[in-house]
Design an enzyme around this catalytic site. Structure first.
Site, PDB file in Angstrom:
ATOM      1  N   ARG A 103      18.318  85.994  47.441  1.00 45.30           N
ATOM      2  CA  ARG A 103      17.849  86.713  46.254  1.00 45.30           C
ATOM      3  C   ARG A 103      18.210  85.976  44.965  1.00 45.30           C
ATOM      4  NH1 ARG A 103      19.496  90.990  49.461  1.00 45.30           N
ATOM      5  NH2 ARG A 103      21.439  91.381  48.379  1.00 45.30           N
ATOM      6  N   TYR A 163      15.794  85.499  41.777  1.00 42.02           N
ATOM      7  CA  TYR A 163      16.099  85.898  40.397  1.00 42.02           C
ATOM      8  C   TYR A 163      15.821  84.768  39.416  1.00 42.02           C
ATOM      9  CZ  TYR A 163      18.582  89.619  42.825  1.00 42.02           C
ATOM     10  OH  TYR A 163      18.904  90.652  43.643  1.00 42.02           O
ATOM     11  N   TYR A 178      13.278  98.639  37.157  1.00 44.75           N
ATOM     12  CA  TYR A 178      13.540  99.945  37.738  1.00 44.75           C
ATOM     13  C   TYR A 178      14.879 100.500  37.232  1.00 44.75           C
ATOM     14  CZ  TYR A 178      14.276 103.265  41.549  1.00 44.75           C
ATOM     15  OH  TYR A 178      14.493 104.378  42.293  1.00 44.75           O
ATOM     16  N   HIS A 228      17.909 101.705  35.067  1.00 46.58           N
ATOM     17  CA  HIS A 228      18.419 101.150  33.807  1.00 46.58           C
ATOM     18  C   HIS A 228      18.433  99.634  33.956  1.00 46.58           C
ATOM     19  CE1 HIS A 228      20.926  99.995  30.552  1.00 46.58           C
ATOM     20  NE2 HIS A 228      21.249 101.232  30.209  1.00 46.58           N
ATOM     21  N   VAL A 233      22.019  97.919  34.225  1.00 43.50           N
ATOM     22  CA  VAL A 233      23.064  98.363  35.151  1.00 43.50           C
ATOM     23  C   VAL A 233      22.841  97.708  36.506  1.00 43.50           C
ATOM     24  CG1 VAL A 233      24.098 100.318  36.343  1.00 43.50           C
ATOM     25  CG2 VAL A 233      23.406 100.544  33.963  1.00 43.50           C
ATOM     26  N   GLN A 249      25.259 100.314  46.958  1.00 41.54           N
ATOM     27  CA  GLN A 249      24.680  99.488  48.022  1.00 41.54           C
ATOM     28  C   GLN A 249      25.605  99.425  49.221  1.00 41.54           C
ATOM     29  OE1 GLN A 249      23.358  95.650  46.623  1.00 41.54           O
ATOM     30  NE2 GLN A 249      21.514  96.565  45.819  1.00 41.54           N
ATOM     31  N   ALA A 275      19.371 109.320  44.719  1.00 42.40           N
ATOM     32  CA  ALA A 275      18.568 109.996  43.699  1.00 42.40           C
ATOM     33  C   ALA A 275      17.143 110.126  44.213  1.00 42.40           C
ATOM     34  CB  ALA A 275      18.574 109.185  42.408  1.00 42.40           C
ATOM     35  N   THR A 314      24.263 105.504  47.709  1.00 42.63           N
ATOM     36  CA  THR A 314      25.543 105.338  47.014  1.00 42.63           C
ATOM     37  C   THR A 314      26.599 106.198  47.711  1.00 42.63           C
ATOM     38  OG1 THR A 314      24.451 104.960  44.904  1.00 42.63           O
ATOM     39  CG2 THR A 314      26.745 105.656  44.811  1.00 42.63           C
TER      40      THR A 314
END
Lengths: 72, 849
Positions: free
Chosen positions: B654, B658, B680, B682, B685, B754, B795, B823
């Site tokens: 990854r 990035y 996606y 915030h 964060v 995660q 969430a 989480t």
């Protein structure tokens, strides 16, 4: 944007519609002109199907857009 | 793998390899050969066929490899090291070369290993090591009877890169002499190419042309079409340097055809840029020149070949300016400048590496001399002691003298180091700071002015019609103007101001003063910079100035310099020999480009703020990295959005993904657009790309900011009814928590993100591993009771779906169900067994080591 997505967006943004959906989901669904598959998924609270139909399952955004400090 | 022919040479070898691959494949394995013959065949194949062919031949040696003599084994390993590098694994190649160099081996093989090692270290920009090994290799040349033109050619290349042009030319000449005396035709062909490059770089264009012509003939005999094409290109380039543009066109056209038929893309495109220059200066069709540049630029960008990018964009700027498209011309100039700055930084790194290697070898020689002196003195002391008591005193005095000598040498060493550092920070011609040092010292000055509440102003100045000065009076006169101006700048600006030469005929002055004070200094400079007398001839010249002051809206040095640059451009555009303050530029001229990174929240329709929505609608260019639903909703607003998800691939690290995202976003920012990137939740964060790209945009002088979004953590507090202010909170990614041996304050809320990816240090996994989860539980049990209730939280992304908050005992975590974004929430509890926790952490650390 699909009608299902339009409904999801409205339900998130519109408090009155969200309350109406809690009371009469079928009525709201009919007004938004969803397909049979979409309607069944909503009424049966088949969330995996709804996520598939809205595209929520697409991509690896949730974890891949984040990174730990040890990456750098 | 060889990069020593600058950017093009990587491709040059690739071209050669492609050309001969088929032949080599057919001829590769031969039965009934001696081992010596087979190794020789492997070496030959390694030079003429794709590296996989020689790798397969080595593999085919099988058990016979164990019977190889030391020299033969060394030769096989040389091929293996080269193959690793050709395959892109420089770390592996260098590690193998380094281990080989620790062994005793004949000088000729050692030189071959050193040549390869120098090549690889150059490719990874480790210049101190490159020079260290080069010096060792050159020191061995007199111990071998075989010819080593390639090491000499490598020396020429490296010395060219650090600005030691004379040395570079000497080595190129030596390489040619050696190749002519005893080398193969192919050695001579390559040495001629090296020689032409060195001559061209130091401005001996007529000789470079002659060497390139000889190269064409010699490489023709060596049957090497790529180097023949390179020779044609060399002649064309030399003619360009002599302003013989029309004559250069047929040579460059031929070179392009030859490169194309050889399949060597880089050479083909680079020659296209030279041809565009020739067309531009011989009043050829602008459209054709533009086509050639447009054809080359995407490949150069993909290769990140900054020198080619700079050349191409400068020419594009010239074309656009001729077409009256000033704003686009300015943009191209900016992009060329960005490439130039990068090259400048790399050049400085090379120079430092060279100076360090030189310093180290000088220091080593001095140490040896000191030790020899000391030994002699000790012998004298022993002799003296045996003769008489008073001579002992003399010996002691000598020792004191040695000590004094060593102290003095130490002081000299320090002073040398300081001098080298100073040299690397200064521009050789004017003695002013070079561009990198100007930026570094400018930032310090700006920070001080901010602390002391003083104003801060940047001035950029450029000599008007400098090319005409060079053309009319010669380069010596141009250099004299630059030197004189450097001296005047130092006299006019106060000592604490930062005064630097940014490159060419451009200067940058940074001062903790107001715009008015800066204007006063500029007027003083203008009064004194009017002419120079050269050989009884009066040489008139002037400068254009742009200046810009720090303000609330532009606080970074890059932003201030960018504004000053725009003002300078306006000064040039509006007739030259004038001063323009960026504050007086019309709004339309000022920078409107920049970056805003916004968060889409967890539920798009529910969480996206009005401001973020407006940013998405207003931007010229929108990048999106969200779930498919939010993506579809944004696509309705912006059908032209760019999807960042395309950079992901199964099994791909990854971190690489990035950096590709950064590059895609920055390309649009650098193109002067108003860019909005949507992420996606915030965007700030637990996210790498948003922070990285904002930093990069600011470093490049663009405005960049972030608009927050609703994060999963924000939803967690709302859904679970937890107030982090009551107990405090520790919030960290699960793997990082384990890796960093974090101490838990059990009285606080602990959030582990995660948790499914615990232990995924390779950044490639997307599912939970029970073993890793058990390890996490084992760690947590040291601080929490096994029956402590924890929560797995997710969430909700649908407005009609309930959030997930599964409550379970800590001991049961490993067998629970996980999504990538689950989480783990651990509510507070009194700390237990702190001593056992400390022991466990100690064991983790020792395992980590």
């Amino acid at each position: 944007m699909s009608n299902l997505l339009r409904l999801m967006k409205q339900l998130g943004a519109d408090a009155a519609l969200a309350r109406e959906y809690e009371k009469d989901a079928a009525g709201v669904i009919a007004r938004f002109g969803l397909s049979d598959e979409e309607r069944d998924a909503l009424l049966n609270k088949n969330y995996p199907a709804i996520k598939r139909l809205t595209g929520l399952k697409e991509g690896q955004f949730a974890t891949n857009s984040t990174i730990s400090a040890y990456d750098s | 793998m060889c990069t020593r022919h600058r950017q093009s040479a990587r491709g040059l070898w690739a071209g050669i390899l492609l050309l001969v691959a088929a032949t080599a494949l057919a001829e590769a394995p031969v039965v009934a050969q001696s081992l010596e013959q087979r190794i020789a065949a492997i070496e030959q194949t390694n030079k003429t066929a794709p590296w996989q062919v020689s790798a397969a031949l080595i593999e085919a040696l099988g058990a016979e490899r164990a019977t190889l003599t030391d020299p033969l084994r060394f030769r096989v390993e040389l091929v293996e090291a080269r193959n690793l590098a050709l395959g892109g694994n420089y770390v592996g190649g260098l590690a193998l070369a380094e281990s080989m160099l620790k062994r005793e081996i004949a000088p000729d093989l050692r030189i071959r290993a050193l040549t390869l090692a120098v090549n690889m270290t150059t490719n990874v920009a480790d210049y101190p090591r490159a020079f260290q090994w080069l010096h060792e290799g050159l020191g061995l040349l007199d111990q071998t009877t075989t010819t080593q033109p390639r090491l000499l050619g490598m020396a020429s290349y490296l010395y060219l890169r650090v600005g030691e042009e004379r040395l570079a030319l000497d080595y190129a000449q030596q390489a040619l002499d050696v190749a002519r005396a005893a080398g193969s035709v192919r050695d001579q062909c390559i040495a001629l190419s090296d020689f032409a490059i060195a001559l061209d770089e130091i401005g001996h264009t007529a000789q470079a042309e002659s060497s390139s012509r000889e190269q064409i003939e010699t490489c023709g005999r060596a049957e090497d079409p790529v180097f023949v094409a390179d020779g044609h290109k060399g002649v064309g380039k030399a003619l360009l340097a002599q302003d013989l543009y029309a004559q250069a066109i047929p040579w460059l056209t031929d070179a392009r055809k030859q490169f194309k038929s050889a399949g060597f893309t880089s050479g083909y495109l680079e020659t296209g840029v030279l041809l565009a220059k020739a067309l531009l200066h011989s009043d050829g069709p602008l459209g054709r020149a533009r086509e050639l540049l447009d054809e080359a630029l995407p490949t150069f960008e993909a290769q990140q070949a900054r020198d080619n990018i700079e050349r191409t964009r400068l020419l594009l700027s010239e074309i656009l300016e001729r077409q009256g498209r000033s704003a686009e011309a300015l943009q191209e100039l900016r992009l060329a400048q960005a490439a130039h700055e990068y090259l400048d930084a790399v050049a400085r790194e090379r120079r430092l590496g060279f100076l360090q290697a030189q310093f180290d070898s000088e220091a080593k020689e001095r140490r040896i001399a000191d030790l020899q002196g000391e030994r002699q003195l000790q012998a004298a002391e022993i002799a003296a002691r045996s003769r008489s008591q008073w001579l002992q005193g003399l010996g002691l005095m000598c020792l004191i003298l040695v000590a004094a000598l060593l102290v003095s040498l130490l002081a000299r060493t320090h002073s040398d180091r300081r001098r080298y550092r100073e040299l690397s920070e200064r521009d050789g011609l004017t003695g002013l700071y070079n561009h990198q040092s100007t930026l570094r010292l400018g930032r310090l000055l700006q920070a001080r002015s901010r602390r002391e509440h003083k104003p801060f102003t940047a001035i950029v100045a450029d000599i008007d019609y400098f090319k005409q000065i060079n053309d009319r009076f010669g380069h010596a006169a141009g250099d004299a103007v630059l030197r004189s101006l450097g001296q005047l700048l130092l006299e006019v600006f106060p000592a604490h101001a930062v005064v630097g030469r940014s490159g060419g005929e451009e200067f940058t002055m940074l001062i903790d003063a107001s715009v008015d004070q800066a204007r006063y200094l500029i007027e003083e400079l203008r009064r004194r910079t009017t002419h120079l007398v050269m050989h009884d001839e009066r040489l008139e010249y002037s400068l254009s100035y742009g200046l810009s002051a720090a303000s609330e809206s532009q606080s970074s040095l890059e932003e201030i310099l960018r504004s000053a640059d725009m003002a300078l451009y306006e000064a040039k555009r509006s007739g030259r020999n004038r001063v323009i303050d960026a504050a007086n530029l019309p709004m339309a001229t000022r920078a409107e480009s920049g970056l805003v990174v916004v968060g889409s929240g967890i539920q798009f329709g529910r969480h996206l703020s009005s401001r973020c929505l407006s940013e998405i609608q207003e931007a010229e260019c929108v990048f999106v990295l969200t779930d498919g639903a939010a993506h579809a909703m944004i696509a309705e607003l912006r059908p032209d959005l760019i999807d960042l998800r395309v950079h992901y691939a199964p099994g791909k690290d990854r971190r690489q993904t990035y950096r590709e995202m950064d590059a895609a976003i920055m390309a649009e920012v650098r193109a002067g657009k108003r860019v909005c990137a949507v992420f996606y939740g915030h965007p700030g964060v637990f996210a790498d790309v948003p922070h990285a790209v904002i930093r990069k945009a600011r470093e490049a002088g663009f405005s960049a900011r972030m608009e927050p979004g609703i994060s999963s953590e924000a939803c967690l507090y709302a859904d679970l009814g937890i107030d982090p202010g009551r107990s405090g909170v520790q919030s960290i990614e699960a793997t990082q928590f384990l890796l960093e041996d974090r101490q838990i304050d059990t009285r606080s809320l602990l959030l582990l993100w995660q948790v499914a990816l615990t232990g995924d240090t390779a950044c490639t996994r997307f599912h939970a591993e029970p073993e890793e989860l058990e390890r996490l539980v084992e760690r947590l049990l040291l601080d929490y009771p096994a029956d402590h209730e924890v929560i797995l939280y997710e969430a909700t992304r649908l407005p009609i779906e309930p959030f997930r908050a599964d409550r379970l005992a800590l001991r049961d975590l490993a067998s629970a169900r996980y999504e990538e974004y689950t989480t783990l929430v651990i509510p507070p509890c009194p700390q237990r067994h702190p001593d056992i926790a400390a022991q466990f952490l100690q064991s983790l650390r020792s395992v980590g080591k």
